[in-house]
Write an enzyme that holds these catalytic residues in place. Structure first.
Site, PDB file in Angstrom:
ATOM      1  N   TYR A 140     -19.148   5.775  -6.651  1.00 51.32           N
ATOM      2  CA  TYR A 140     -18.574   7.029  -7.161  1.00 51.32           C
ATOM      3  C   TYR A 140     -19.122   7.323  -8.553  1.00 51.32           C
ATOM      4  CZ  TYR A 140     -14.814   9.844  -5.050  1.00 51.32           C
ATOM      5  OH  TYR A 140     -14.103  10.780  -4.352  1.00 51.32           O
ATOM      6  N   ASP A 181      -6.504   3.555  -2.358  1.00 50.03           N
ATOM      7  CA  ASP A 181      -6.373   3.248  -0.933  1.00 50.03           C
ATOM      8  C   ASP A 181      -7.742   3.190  -0.268  1.00 50.03           C
ATOM      9  OD1 ASP A 181      -6.657   5.984  -1.444  1.00 50.03           O
ATOM     10  OD2 ASP A 181      -5.404   6.601   0.253  1.00 50.03           O
ATOM     11  N   ASP A 194       0.862  -1.181   0.000  1.00 54.04           N
ATOM     12  CA  ASP A 194       0.000   0.000   0.000  1.00 54.04           C
ATOM     13  C   ASP A 194       0.896   1.227   0.000  1.00 54.04           C
ATOM     14  OD1 ASP A 194      -1.908   1.992   0.454  1.00 54.04           O
ATOM     15  OD2 ASP A 194      -1.949   1.616   2.622  1.00 54.04           O
ATOM     16  N   SER A 195       1.048   1.848  -1.173  1.00 51.72           N
ATOM     17  CA  SER A 195       1.919   3.009  -1.334  1.00 51.72           C
ATOM     18  C   SER A 195       1.098   4.278  -1.134  1.00 51.72           C
ATOM     19  CB  SER A 195       2.567   2.993  -2.725  1.00 51.72           C
ATOM     20  OG  SER A 195       3.259   4.182  -2.983  1.00 51.72           O
ATOM     21  N   ARG A 226       4.201   6.856   3.312  1.00 50.69           N
ATOM     22  CA  ARG A 226       4.899   5.599   3.534  1.00 50.69           C
ATOM     23  C   ARG A 226       4.373   4.507   2.618  1.00 50.69           C
ATOM     24  NH1 ARG A 226       4.187   3.632   9.395  1.00 50.69           N
ATOM     25  NH2 ARG A 226       1.999   4.017   8.885  1.00 50.69           N
ATOM     26  N   THR A 240      -2.164  28.174  24.051  1.00 49.18           N
ATOM     27  CA  THR A 240      -2.323  28.155  22.597  1.00 49.18           C
ATOM     28  C   THR A 240      -2.046  26.778  22.004  1.00 49.18           C
ATOM     29  OG1 THR A 240      -1.745  30.496  22.462  1.00 49.18           O
ATOM     30  CG2 THR A 240      -1.538  29.208  20.448  1.00 49.18           C
TER      31      THR A 240
END
Length: 240
Positions: free
Chosen positions: A90, A99, A6-7, A11, A172
């Protein structure tokens, strides 16, 4: 024996599976991807290499070069309309990040019911999967590190914060870190409320998954390396 890669943006995660269980998993930054050359020596029995790559064509070529004699075994996986029991909703199925696609397939194979699949890495993706395996859509937002860097880079007075989460921050650094974590958790919880059905679960993976999960008020499960699990299912499906 199967090697899954898994690129991602930062990493390359890898895992070797013998058909029954994961024998080993690991990760290397892109700057040290040459270390992948050790894998053929360590695992000479590998007969298939499955690659999911979102880091660009040049990165894919460098990975293949690092694998040396395994170059011919590499199968770079692409998003499709249907695979691994998941239907891709999609508008242009091939444009869904590989991924995310592999994570959806892995989650559907491992957990029953409607799922919110969260990948928390450089970016955070929040994807909705119904109980029949239909991917209904999802969101992409900057990951924790990107949010912190944006505030430090684009403002004159805010630092790159090294604080801690506090419900009522009084410095902060804590205010920034708390805001970033609350933003991540809030987006996930809003998406979870839109899950179809009443028995949904949020599944989280990625380097920042545990850090976000501790601030969620919804049912969740942490699963390591979901894209590798999806790649494994795709390899098993194509060998039948």
């Amino acid at each position: 024996m199967i090697l899954c890669l898994d690129s991602g943006n930062s990493r390359i995660k890898w895992g070797v599976h013998d058909g029954t269980l994961w024998l080993a998993q690991g990760a290397v930054p892109h700057a040290r991807l040459g270390e992948l050359a050790q894998l053929p020596t360590r695992w000479p029995e590998v007969s298939r290499v499955m690659l999911a790559n979102v880091a660009g064509e040049a990165a894919a070529h460098r990975i293949e070069d690092a694998l040396g004699g395994w170059r011919e075994l590499v199968q770079e996986v692409k998003s499709s309309e249907f695979a691994g029991g998941v239907r891709n909703g999609y508008r242009q199925p091939e444009r869904l990040g590989i991924d995310r696609w592999c994570a959806l397939i892995g989650a559907h194979a491992m957990v029953a019911g409607p799922l919110l699949v969260v990948m928390a890495g450089t970016a955070t993706t929040v994807d909705t999967l119904d109980d029949e395996g239909a991917f209904l859509g999802g969101m992409i937002l900057p990951g924790i590190g990107l949010m912190l860097r944006a505030l430090a880079r684009e403002t004159a007075a805010l630092p790159f914060a090294n604080g801690k989460h506090d419900p009522l921050p009084r410095c902060t650094d804590d205010a920034i870190v708390s805001g970033v974590l609350e933003a991540q958790a809030g987006a996930i919880e809003r998406a979870f409320r839109r899950l179809p059905g009443s028995n949904g679960l949020c599944v989280l993976s990625g380097g920042n998954a545990a850090r976000i999960a501790e601030h969620l008020s919804i049912p969740y499960q942490l699963i390591d390396n979901l894209p590798l699990e999806g790649l494994l299912r795709l390899a098993q499906e194509s060998s039948v």
